[in-house]
Every structure is written in structure tokens, then in C-alpha cells.
Design a protein around this motif. Structure first.
Motif, PDB file in Angstrom:
ATOM      1  N   ASN A   9      39.649   0.649  30.525  1.00  0.00           N
ATOM      2  CA  ASN A   9      38.819   0.735  31.719  1.00  0.00           C
ATOM      3  C   ASN A   9      38.415   2.178  31.965  1.00  0.00           C
ATOM      4  OD1 ASN A   9      39.126  -2.011  32.266  1.00  0.00           O
ATOM      5  ND2 ASN A   9      41.029  -1.655  33.369  1.00  0.00           N
ATOM      6  N   TYR A  10      39.341   3.063  31.682  1.00  0.00           N
ATOM      7  CA  TYR A  10      39.172   4.464  32.044  1.00  0.00           C
ATOM      8  C   TYR A  10      39.880   5.315  31.011  1.00  0.00           C
ATOM      9  CZ  TYR A  10      39.170   8.520  35.223  1.00  0.00           C
ATOM     10  OH  TYR A  10      38.979   9.750  35.798  1.00  0.00           O
ATOM     11  N   HIS A  11      39.250   6.422  30.631  1.00  0.00           N
ATOM     12  CA  HIS A  11      39.870   7.308  29.644  1.00  0.00           C
ATOM     13  C   HIS A  11      39.544   8.753  29.971  1.00  0.00           C
ATOM     14  CE1 HIS A  11      41.719   8.093  25.745  1.00  0.00           C
ATOM     15  NE2 HIS A  11      40.783   9.002  25.557  1.00  0.00           N
ATOM     16  N   VAL A  12      40.586   9.565  30.012  1.00  0.00           N
ATOM     17  CA  VAL A  12      40.417  10.996  30.254  1.00  0.00           C
ATOM     18  C   VAL A  12      40.838  11.723  28.981  1.00  0.00           C
ATOM     19  CG1 VAL A  12      41.038  12.976  31.680  1.00  0.00           C
ATOM     20  CG2 VAL A  12      40.968  10.686  32.690  1.00  0.00           C
ATOM     21  N   THR A  13      40.020  12.667  28.548  1.00  0.00           N
ATOM     22  CA  THR A  13      40.338  13.387  27.319  1.00  0.00           C
ATOM     23  C   THR A  13      39.788  14.800  27.399  1.00  0.00           C
ATOM     24  OG1 THR A  13      40.276  13.222  24.897  1.00  0.00           O
ATOM     25  CG2 THR A  13      38.241  12.735  26.081  1.00  0.00           C
ATOM     26  N   GLN A  14      40.074  15.554  26.408  1.00  0.00           N
ATOM     27  CA  GLN A  14      39.610  16.939  26.398  1.00  0.00           C
ATOM     28  C   GLN A  14      38.512  17.133  25.362  1.00  0.00           C
ATOM     29  OE1 GLN A  14      43.239  19.292  25.971  1.00  0.00           O
ATOM     30  NE2 GLN A  14      43.333  19.461  28.204  1.00  0.00           N
ATOM     31  N   GLY A  16      36.431  17.963  22.326  1.00  0.00           N
ATOM     32  CA  GLY A  16      36.791  18.056  20.915  1.00  0.00           C
ATOM     33  C   GLY A  16      37.618  16.897  20.393  1.00  0.00           C
ATOM     34  N   ASN A  17      38.183  16.100  21.304  1.00  0.00           N
ATOM     35  CA  ASN A  17      38.981  14.956  20.868  1.00  0.00           C
ATOM     36  C   ASN A  17      38.095  13.798  20.405  1.00  0.00           C
ATOM     37  OD1 ASN A  17      41.344  16.286  21.405  1.00  0.00           O
ATOM     38  ND2 ASN A  17      41.768  15.206  23.324  1.00  0.00           N
ATOM     39  N   GLU A  18      38.734  12.855  19.713  1.00  0.00           N
ATOM     40  CA  GLU A  18      38.035  11.627  19.303  1.00  0.00           C
ATOM     41  C   GLU A  18      38.487  10.487  20.197  1.00  0.00           C
ATOM     42  OE1 GLU A  18      37.816  10.689  15.075  1.00  0.00           O
ATOM     43  OE2 GLU A  18      38.341   8.600  15.527  1.00  0.00           O
ATOM     44  N   VAL A  19      37.543   9.642  20.588  1.00  0.00           N
ATOM     45  CA  VAL A  19      37.886   8.473  21.408  1.00  0.00           C
ATOM     46  C   VAL A  19      37.242   7.238  20.797  1.00  0.00           C
ATOM     47  CG1 VAL A  19      38.079   9.829  23.524  1.00  0.00           C
ATOM     48  CG2 VAL A  19      35.901   8.753  22.950  1.00  0.00           C
ATOM     49  N   SER A  20      37.817   6.103  21.140  1.00  0.00           N
ATOM     50  CA  SER A  20      37.273   4.847  20.639  1.00  0.00           C
ATOM     51  C   SER A  20      37.364   3.793  21.723  1.00  0.00           C
ATOM     52  CB  SER A  20      38.071   4.403  19.401  1.00  0.00           C
ATOM     53  OG  SER A  20      37.406   3.366  18.743  1.00  0.00           O
ATOM     54  N   PHE A  21      36.263   3.074  21.931  1.00  0.00           N
ATOM     55  CA  PHE A  21      36.201   2.040  22.948  1.00  0.00           C
ATOM     56  C   PHE A  21      35.959   0.691  22.280  1.00  0.00           C
ATOM     57  CE2 PHE A  21      36.329   5.519  25.479  1.00  0.00           C
ATOM     58  CZ  PHE A  21      35.155   6.182  25.752  1.00  0.00           C
ATOM     59  N   VAL A  81      34.354  14.781  21.366  1.00  0.00           N
ATOM     60  CA  VAL A  81      33.636  14.569  22.622  1.00  0.00           C
ATOM     61  C   VAL A  81      33.247  15.898  23.263  1.00  0.00           C
ATOM     62  CG1 VAL A  81      34.667  12.326  23.095  1.00  0.00           C
ATOM     63  CG2 VAL A  81      35.775  14.394  23.957  1.00  0.00           C
ATOM     64  N   GLU A  82      32.153  15.844  24.033  1.00  0.00           N
ATOM     65  CA  GLU A  82      31.672  17.002  24.766  1.00  0.00           C
ATOM     66  C   GLU A  82      31.559  16.642  26.249  1.00  0.00           C
ATOM     67  OE1 GLU A  82      28.222  18.706  22.978  1.00  0.00           O
ATOM     68  OE2 GLU A  82      29.118  18.746  20.972  1.00  0.00           O
ATOM     69  N   PRO A  83      31.499  17.633  27.134  1.00  0.00           N
ATOM     70  CA  PRO A  83      31.469  17.341  28.577  1.00  0.00           C
ATOM     71  C   PRO A  83      30.349  16.393  28.986  1.00  0.00           C
ATOM     72  CG  PRO A  83      31.896  19.671  28.216  1.00  0.00           C
ATOM     73  CD  PRO A  83      31.582  19.087  26.858  1.00  0.00           C
ATOM     74  N   GLU A  84      29.200  16.495  28.325  1.00  0.00           N
ATOM     75  CA  GLU A  84      28.080  15.618  28.712  1.00  0.00           C
ATOM     76  C   GLU A  84      28.288  14.165  28.295  1.00  0.00           C
ATOM     77  OE1 GLU A  84      27.856  18.318  26.754  1.00  0.00           O
ATOM     78  OE2 GLU A  84      26.492  17.997  25.053  1.00  0.00           O
ATOM     79  N   PRO A 106      32.662  -4.895  32.011  1.00  0.00           N
ATOM     80  CA  PRO A 106      33.005  -4.087  33.190  1.00  0.00           C
ATOM     81  C   PRO A 106      32.819  -2.590  32.987  1.00  0.00           C
ATOM     82  CG  PRO A 106      34.977  -4.853  32.092  1.00  0.00           C
ATOM     83  CD  PRO A 106      33.834  -5.514  31.400  1.00  0.00           C
ATOM     84  N   GLY A 107      32.679  -2.160  31.743  1.00  0.00           N
ATOM     85  CA  GLY A 107      32.455  -0.743  31.472  1.00  0.00           C
ATOM     86  C   GLY A 107      33.731   0.022  31.179  1.00  0.00           C
ATOM     87  N   THR A 108      33.564   1.108  30.439  1.00  0.00           N
ATOM     88  CA  THR A 108      34.641   2.074  30.188  1.00  0.00           C
ATOM     89  C   THR A 108      34.174   3.412  30.726  1.00  0.00           C
ATOM     90  OG1 THR A 108      35.504   0.994  28.200  1.00  0.00           O
ATOM     91  CG2 THR A 108      35.938   3.347  28.448  1.00  0.00           C
ATOM     92  N   ARG A 109      34.943   3.938  31.664  1.00  0.00           N
ATOM     93  CA  ARG A 109      34.587   5.238  32.249  1.00  0.00           C
ATOM     94  C   ARG A 109      35.280   6.328  31.470  1.00  0.00           C
ATOM     95  NH1 ARG A 109      32.415   6.830  37.003  1.00  0.00           N
ATOM     96  NH2 ARG A 109      32.484   4.688  37.782  1.00  0.00           N
ATOM     97  N   LEU A 110      34.499   7.252  30.941  1.00  0.00           N
ATOM     98  CA  LEU A 110      35.031   8.370  30.161  1.00  0.00           C
ATOM     99  C   LEU A 110      34.866   9.663  30.935  1.00  0.00           C
ATOM    100  CD1 LEU A 110      36.096   9.653  27.498  1.00  0.00           C
ATOM    101  CD2 LEU A 110      33.691   9.828  26.777  1.00  0.00           C
ATOM    102  N   LEU A 111      35.948  10.406  31.042  1.00  0.00           N
ATOM    103  CA  LEU A 111      35.910  11.724  31.668  1.00  0.00           C
ATOM    104  C   LEU A 111      36.374  12.746  30.650  1.00  0.00           C
ATOM    105  CD1 LEU A 111      35.500  13.542  34.126  1.00  0.00           C
ATOM    106  CD2 LEU A 111      37.855  13.031  34.808  1.00  0.00           C
ATOM    107  N   VAL A 112      35.512  13.691  30.349  1.00  0.00           N
ATOM    108  CA  VAL A 112      35.821  14.738  29.371  1.00  0.00           C
ATOM    109  C   VAL A 112      36.065  16.042  30.126  1.00  0.00           C
ATOM    110  CG1 VAL A 112      35.053  15.993  27.340  1.00  0.00           C
ATOM    111  CG2 VAL A 112      34.398  13.599  27.642  1.00  0.00           C
ATOM    112  N   LEU A 113      37.287  16.552  29.984  1.00  0.00           N
ATOM    113  CA  LEU A 113      37.648  17.776  30.714  1.00  0.00           C
ATOM    114  C   LEU A 113      37.362  19.018  29.882  1.00  0.00           C
ATOM    115  CD1 LEU A 113      41.040  16.512  32.164  1.00  0.00           C
ATOM    116  CD2 LEU A 113      38.808  16.569  33.301  1.00  0.00           C
TER     117      LEU A 113
END
Lengths: 113, 113
Positions: A9-14, A16-21, A81-84, A106-113
Motif C-alpha cells: 500500500n505504501y513504501h518509503v525508500t531512499q 538510489g534504491n530499487e523498489v518493486s510493486f 529511485v529519484e525524488p520525483e 487501490p494504488g501504491t504510494r511511494l515516498l522517496v526521501l
């Protein structure tokens, strides 16, 4: 009644990391989509798959790659990942053979710090 | 490519009044026009659609009008209720097997009791 499922549902990462949905639909549809909804609620198509075959690939950065194992599943991987990239990623599905009603997950919300 | 313009970014009405949201599109090849509702914190929910072979479609309190000459379509909601408050998106799609939707920017509808 939910028939298009997305995880997480929600993912927070930094940066340069890799994410998968993941996305799975139980509607028996052949066509699946990934859309991006930004912080201003603007919606843009990213990819479309028909029966495991890529049929639409909008101008998205190459770090985004869709993956489909069968017509009921369409995953999205983001390398470095990048902030945008912070946004809500919406998966949808529809029947094939022309424009038809698309049903959204329902969507996956991604927040890149 | 196709561009869809949604003319009202916000719309506020009193409960019981009617609400009208207008959209225009640029590509004469577009033939399918759905509307989606997005409540706060939720995903897109299909509400009604219209295809280019008709110019009017009604479903309970919702009516969609299509003017192909003007490349304009609109959503009319009668007897509005507070639960109609949401963001409404119009979209357009060509009659091809991609099914790709081009969305308007959304209209925030507020129905005041």
C-alpha cells in the motif's frame, strides 16, 4: 468489491534504491496498465500490457520496467529511485479488443526521501 | 498526442442542486469517454462512460453528453448529495486495442449540506 489488488500500500525508500510493486487482477481481463498519479493528482499512463505483451510504453525514464508473468499479473520495478518518483502508482485492467472500462486497484504510494 | 482539458478545477454546489463538469479533447479519433470518481485517500472508481456512437447516456442521477463536432463532453449530476463530493476525472481513448486513457486534470466537487 476489490478485484484489482496492489501491494504494498505504501513504501518509503531512499534515493538510489530499487523498489518493486505488484499488481494482480481477478477479473479475467487480458489488458493491464500502470498509471502514475503525482502530488497534484494528475494521472499519466506509463505502460500497458495485453496478455503479457507490452503494447504501450509512454515516455518514462528507463529506470522503470514493467514485468508480466501472466495476464493476471503486472508488476513494476524502479531501479535507482529519484525524488520525483514519489507518487501514487495505480494499476488497472480491462477487457481487450478496444477501449473498455478500466478498473483500478487501490494504488501504491511511494515516498522517496 | 491526445490532450484532454477539464474546464473546472473546482466546483461547489449546494446539496440538491445540479453540478456540471465540462471536458474537451483534441483528437478526433477518440471514441470512448469514461468518467472516474476519486474520494479522499482512495483510488479511482468508474462512474459512467459514453462511446462516440451516441450523444447522451444516463445512469440514475448521472448523465453524460457528447458533442463530437465541438469535441466536448460533460458530466451532469442532478440532486447532488454530500457523498458526491470527490475529485472527478474525465478521460478519452481511441478505438484501438491499446485502451490507453488520457485523463483531464480533475475537478474537485464539493457538495455543501
Amino acid at each position: 468489491e476489490t478485484a484489482v489488488f496492489q501491494t504494498p500500500n505504501y513504501h518509503v525508500t531512499q534515493v538510489g534504491n530499487e523498489v518493486s510493486f505488484n499488481c494482480k487482477q481477478t477479473l479475467g481481463h487480458d489488458t493491464m496498465y500502470w498509471y502514475k498519479q503525482d502530488s497534484k493528482k494528475l494521472l499519466k499512463i506509463m505502460f500497458s500490457y495485453n496478455n503479457k505483451q507490452l503494447i504501450v510504453n509512454e515516455t518514462v525514464p528507463r529506470r522503470f520496467s514493467p514485468q508480466s508473468s501472466d495476464k493476471a499479473h503486472l508488476n513494476l520495478r524502479i531501479k535507482s529511485v529519484e525524488p520525483e518518483d514519489s507518487a501514487v502508482y495505480l494499476c488497472a485492467s480491462s477487457t481487450p479488443g478496444g477501449p473498455d472500462t478500466q478498473y483500478f486497484g487501490p494504488g501504491t504510494r511511494l515516498l522517496v526521501l | 498526442g491526445e490532450k484532454v482539458e477539464q474546464h473546472e478545477s473546482t466546483l461547489s454546489v449546494r446539496e440538491g442542486d445540479s453540478a456540471v463538469i465540462n471536458c474537451t479533447y483534441t483528437d478526433t479519433a477518440s471514441s470512448y469517454f469514461p468518467w472516474y470518481k476519486q474520494e479522499a485517500g482512495k483510488s479511482l472508481h468508474f462512474v459512467i462512460d459514453i462511446r462516440s456512437n451516441v450523444d447522451r447516456k444516463q445512469s440514475q442521477r448521472l448523465t453524460v453528453l457528447l458533442d463530437k463536432k465541438a469535441k466536448r463532453f460533460s458530466l451532469h449530476i442532478t440532486a447532488t448529495q454530500p457523498e458526491d463530493s470527490a475529485i472527478y476525472f474525465c478521460a478519452a481513448s481511441k478505438g484501438t486495442n491499446t485502451g490507453k486513457l488520457t485523463f483531464g486534470d480533475g475537478t474537485v466537487l464539493t457538495v455543501k449540506p
